[in-house]
Design a protein around this motif. Structure first.
Motif, PDB file in Angstrom:
ATOM      1  N   ARG A  10      12.873  -8.605   8.251  1.00  0.00           N
ATOM      2  CA  ARG A  10      12.709  -8.272   6.915  1.00  0.00           C
ATOM      3  C   ARG A  10      11.491  -7.772   6.872  1.00  0.00           C
ATOM      4  O   ARG A  10      10.510  -8.121   7.772  1.00  0.00           O
ATOM      5  CB  ARG A  10      12.747  -9.434   6.219  1.00  0.00           C
ATOM      6  CG  ARG A  10      14.154  -9.953   5.921  1.00  0.00           C
ATOM      7  CD  ARG A  10      14.154 -11.147   4.850  1.00  0.00           C
ATOM      8  NE  ARG A  10      13.829 -10.797   3.556  1.00  0.00           N
ATOM      9  CZ  ARG A  10      13.688 -11.468   2.585  1.00  0.00           C
ATOM     10  NH1 ARG A  10      14.124 -12.754   2.579  1.00  0.00           N
ATOM     11  NH2 ARG A  10      13.364 -10.943   1.348  1.00  0.00           N
ATOM     12  N   LEU A  11      11.105  -6.865   5.881  1.00  0.00           N
ATOM     13  CA  LEU A  11       9.747  -6.167   6.065  1.00  0.00           C
ATOM     14  C   LEU A  11       8.901  -7.206   5.230  1.00  0.00           C
ATOM     15  O   LEU A  11       9.076  -7.812   4.284  1.00  0.00           O
ATOM     16  CB  LEU A  11       9.782  -4.804   4.884  1.00  0.00           C
ATOM     17  CG  LEU A  11       8.311  -3.966   4.854  1.00  0.00           C
ATOM     18  CD1 LEU A  11       8.220  -3.526   6.356  1.00  0.00           C
ATOM     19  CD2 LEU A  11       8.666  -2.957   3.813  1.00  0.00           C
ATOM     20  N   SER A  12       7.693  -7.351   6.026  1.00  0.00           N
ATOM     21  CA  SER A  12       6.413  -8.461   5.707  1.00  0.00           C
ATOM     22  C   SER A  12       5.760  -7.720   4.353  1.00  0.00           C
ATOM     23  O   SER A  12       5.005  -6.466   4.744  1.00  0.00           O
ATOM     24  CB  SER A  12       5.800  -8.739   6.784  1.00  0.00           C
ATOM     25  OG  SER A  12       4.637  -9.683   6.345  1.00  0.00           O
ATOM     26  N   MET A  13       5.716  -8.272   3.506  1.00  0.00           N
ATOM     27  CA  MET A  13       4.856  -7.809   2.173  1.00  0.00           C
ATOM     28  C   MET A  13       3.468  -8.502   2.329  1.00  0.00           C
ATOM     29  O   MET A  13       2.491  -7.771   1.524  1.00  0.00           O
ATOM     30  CB  MET A  13       5.408  -8.320   1.051  1.00  0.00           C
ATOM     31  CG  MET A  13       6.923  -7.740   0.528  1.00  0.00           C
ATOM     32  SD  MET A  13       6.938  -6.080   0.442  1.00  0.00           S
ATOM     33  CE  MET A  13       6.292  -5.743  -1.088  1.00  0.00           C
ATOM     34  N   SER A  15       1.188  -7.877   4.679  1.00  0.00           N
ATOM     35  CA  SER A  15       0.208  -6.905   4.981  1.00  0.00           C
ATOM     36  C   SER A  15       0.033  -5.799   4.035  1.00  0.00           C
ATOM     37  O   SER A  15      -1.043  -5.261   3.721  1.00  0.00           O
ATOM     38  CB  SER A  15       0.562  -6.052   6.281  1.00  0.00           C
ATOM     39  OG  SER A  15       1.955  -5.473   6.235  1.00  0.00           O
ATOM     40  N   LEU A  16       1.203  -5.303   3.238  1.00  0.00           N
ATOM     41  CA  LEU A  16       0.790  -4.360   2.192  1.00  0.00           C
ATOM     42  C   LEU A  16       0.008  -4.925   0.991  1.00  0.00           C
ATOM     43  O   LEU A  16      -0.782  -4.188   0.479  1.00  0.00           O
ATOM     44  CB  LEU A  16       2.534  -4.195   1.799  1.00  0.00           C
ATOM     45  CG  LEU A  16       2.639  -3.255   0.549  1.00  0.00           C
ATOM     46  CD1 LEU A  16       2.081  -1.510   1.009  1.00  0.00           C
ATOM     47  CD2 LEU A  16       3.898  -2.920  -0.078  1.00  0.00           C
ATOM     48  N   ILE A  17       0.221  -6.306   0.522  1.00  0.00           N
ATOM     49  CA  ILE A  17      -0.439  -6.868  -0.415  1.00  0.00           C
ATOM     50  C   ILE A  17      -2.176  -6.704   0.204  1.00  0.00           C
ATOM     51  O   ILE A  17      -3.131  -6.391  -0.849  1.00  0.00           O
ATOM     52  CB  ILE A  17      -0.024  -8.321  -0.621  1.00  0.00           C
ATOM     53  CG1 ILE A  17       1.259  -8.380  -1.368  1.00  0.00           C
ATOM     54  CG2 ILE A  17      -1.107  -8.830  -1.521  1.00  0.00           C
ATOM     55  CD1 ILE A  17       1.911  -9.561  -1.488  1.00  0.00           C
ATOM     56  N   ASP A  18      -2.276  -7.193   1.389  1.00  0.00           N
ATOM     57  CA  ASP A  18      -3.659  -7.000   1.817  1.00  0.00           C
ATOM     58  C   ASP A  18      -4.469  -5.511   1.656  1.00  0.00           C
ATOM     59  O   ASP A  18      -5.519  -5.343   1.245  1.00  0.00           O
ATOM     60  CB  ASP A  18      -3.829  -7.617   3.431  1.00  0.00           C
ATOM     61  CG  ASP A  18      -3.571  -8.940   3.457  1.00  0.00           C
ATOM     62  OD1 ASP A  18      -3.650  -9.791   2.445  1.00  0.00           O
ATOM     63  OD2 ASP A  18      -3.221  -9.354   4.617  1.00  0.00           O
ATOM     64  N   VAL A  19      -3.544  -4.559   2.175  1.00  0.00           N
ATOM     65  CA  VAL A  19      -4.142  -3.249   2.060  1.00  0.00           C
ATOM     66  C   VAL A  19      -4.269  -2.755   0.504  1.00  0.00           C
ATOM     67  O   VAL A  19      -5.370  -2.123   0.206  1.00  0.00           O
ATOM     68  CB  VAL A  19      -2.867  -2.317   2.563  1.00  0.00           C
ATOM     69  CG1 VAL A  19      -3.292  -0.832   2.393  1.00  0.00           C
ATOM     70  CG2 VAL A  19      -2.806  -2.510   4.185  1.00  0.00           C
TER      71      VAL A  19
END
Length: 123
Positions: A10-13, A15-19
Protein backbone atom coordinates in the motif's frame (compact mmCIF):
# COMPACT_ATOMS: atom_id res chain seq x y z
CA UNK A 1 6.11 -23.79 -12.32
CA UNK A 2 3.81 -21.04 -11.46
CA UNK A 3 5.19 -17.63 -10.71
CA UNK A 4 4.67 -16.40 -7.25
CA UNK A 5 2.36 -13.43 -7.28
CA UNK A 6 3.93 -10.34 -5.87
CA UNK A 7 1.75 -8.65 -3.38
CA UNK A 8 1.52 -4.89 -3.89
CA UNK A 9 2.41 -2.72 -0.95
CA UNK A 10 0.00 0.00 0.00
CA UNK A 11 1.17 3.52 -0.75
CA UNK A 12 2.24 5.33 2.40
CA UNK A 13 0.52 8.68 2.75
CA UNK A 14 2.79 9.85 5.57
CA UNK A 15 5.58 11.03 3.32
CA UNK A 16 3.13 12.77 0.98
CA UNK A 17 1.57 14.66 3.89
CA UNK A 18 5.05 15.69 5.08
CA UNK A 19 5.92 17.06 1.66
CA UNK A 20 2.65 19.02 1.44
CA UNK A 21 3.20 20.42 4.92
CA UNK A 22 6.76 21.52 4.03
CA UNK A 23 5.54 23.20 0.84
CA UNK A 24 2.77 24.98 2.73
CA UNK A 25 5.23 26.15 5.36
CA UNK A 26 7.68 27.35 2.69
CA UNK A 27 5.07 29.40 0.83
CA UNK A 28 3.67 30.88 4.02
CA UNK A 29 7.10 32.02 5.17
CA UNK A 30 8.20 33.44 1.83
CA UNK A 31 4.97 35.31 1.05
CA UNK A 32 4.37 38.86 2.18
CA UNK A 33 0.95 39.79 3.41
CA UNK A 34 1.74 43.42 4.14
CA UNK A 35 -0.65 46.07 2.95
CA UNK A 36 0.87 48.63 0.64
CA UNK A 37 -0.20 52.23 0.82
CA UNK A 38 -3.43 52.99 -0.91
CA UNK A 39 -4.20 56.07 -2.94
CA UNK A 40 -7.85 57.03 -3.16
CA UNK A 41 -8.98 58.18 -6.57
CA UNK A 42 -12.37 59.61 -7.43
CA UNK A 43 -13.52 60.23 -10.98
CA UNK A 44 -15.42 63.48 -11.60
CA UNK A 45 -15.97 63.86 -15.30
CA UNK A 46 -17.87 66.91 -16.49
CA UNK A 47 -19.02 68.24 -13.14
CA UNK A 48 -18.95 71.82 -14.37
CA UNK A 49 -17.12 74.84 -13.07
CA UNK A 50 -17.39 75.70 -9.41
CA UNK A 51 -16.94 79.19 -8.05
CA UNK A 52 -13.63 79.49 -6.19
CA UNK A 53 -12.10 82.36 -4.32
CA UNK A 54 -8.53 81.33 -5.21
CA UNK A 55 -7.20 80.48 -8.64
CA UNK A 56 -6.20 76.87 -9.27
CA UNK A 57 -2.58 75.79 -8.92
CA UNK A 58 -0.94 74.10 -11.92
CA UNK A 59 1.54 71.29 -11.23
CA UNK A 60 3.52 69.68 -14.03
CA UNK A 61 5.03 66.29 -13.19
CA UNK A 62 7.93 65.01 -15.26
CA UNK A 63 10.02 61.87 -15.04
CA UNK A 64 12.78 63.72 -13.17
CA UNK A 65 11.19 67.13 -12.64
CA UNK A 66 8.30 68.84 -10.93
CA UNK A 67 7.10 72.41 -11.27
CA UNK A 68 4.35 74.34 -9.50
CA UNK A 69 2.99 77.26 -11.52
CA UNK A 70 6.16 77.13 -13.63
CA UNK A 71 8.60 77.20 -10.68
CA UNK A 72 10.81 74.10 -10.36
CA UNK A 73 10.37 72.25 -7.08
CA UNK A 74 11.16 68.94 -5.40
CA UNK A 75 8.48 66.60 -4.07
CA UNK A 76 9.94 66.96 -0.58
CA UNK A 77 9.48 70.76 -0.75
CA UNK A 78 5.82 70.81 -1.80
CA UNK A 79 4.81 72.71 1.35
CA UNK A 80 6.75 75.74 0.08
CA UNK A 81 5.06 75.82 -3.33
CA UNK A 82 1.47 74.95 -2.49
CA UNK A 83 -1.01 77.30 -0.79
CA UNK A 84 -2.53 76.46 2.59
CA UNK A 85 -5.99 77.50 1.45
CA UNK A 86 -8.79 75.51 -0.13
CA UNK A 87 -8.00 75.35 -3.82
CA UNK A 88 -7.82 73.06 -6.83
CA UNK A 89 -4.52 71.52 -7.88
CA UNK A 90 -4.34 70.61 -11.55
CA UNK A 91 -1.72 67.91 -12.23
CA UNK A 92 -0.42 67.48 -15.78
CA UNK A 93 1.85 64.56 -16.64
CA UNK A 94 4.72 64.88 -19.08
CA UNK A 95 5.75 62.03 -21.35
CA UNK A 96 7.69 59.25 -19.64
CA UNK A 97 6.15 59.59 -16.17
CA UNK A 98 5.63 56.13 -14.69
CA UNK A 99 2.93 55.04 -12.26
CA UNK A 100 5.33 54.93 -9.30
CA UNK A 101 6.30 58.58 -9.79
CA UNK A 102 2.62 59.61 -9.90
CA UNK A 103 1.87 57.52 -6.80
CA UNK A 104 4.75 59.16 -4.93
CA UNK A 105 3.27 62.57 -5.77
CA UNK A 106 -0.25 61.57 -4.70
CA UNK A 107 1.05 60.18 -1.41
CA UNK A 108 2.94 63.45 -0.78
CA UNK A 109 -0.23 65.44 -1.56
CA UNK A 110 -2.09 63.65 1.25
CA UNK A 111 -0.46 66.14 3.64
CA UNK A 112 -2.62 68.90 2.10
CA UNK A 113 -6.24 68.11 3.00
CA UNK A 114 -7.53 71.44 1.62
CA UNK A 115 -6.40 70.63 -1.93
CA UNK A 116 -8.70 69.14 -4.51
CA UNK A 117 -6.47 67.24 -6.93
CA UNK A 118 -7.50 67.05 -10.59
CA UNK A 119 -5.43 64.86 -12.87
CA UNK A 120 -5.41 65.85 -16.53
CA UNK A 121 -5.90 62.97 -18.92
CA UNK A 122 -4.12 62.46 -22.20
CA UNK A 123 -5.87 64.01 -25.16
Amino acid sequence: MAKARKRRRRLSMTSLIDVIFLLLLFFMLTSTFSKFSEVELAANAGTGAMAQTTPPVFLRLGQDSLSVNGDPLEITALAEGLPDTETTLIVALQDGVNAQRLTDLLVALRAFPKLTVTLLGAS
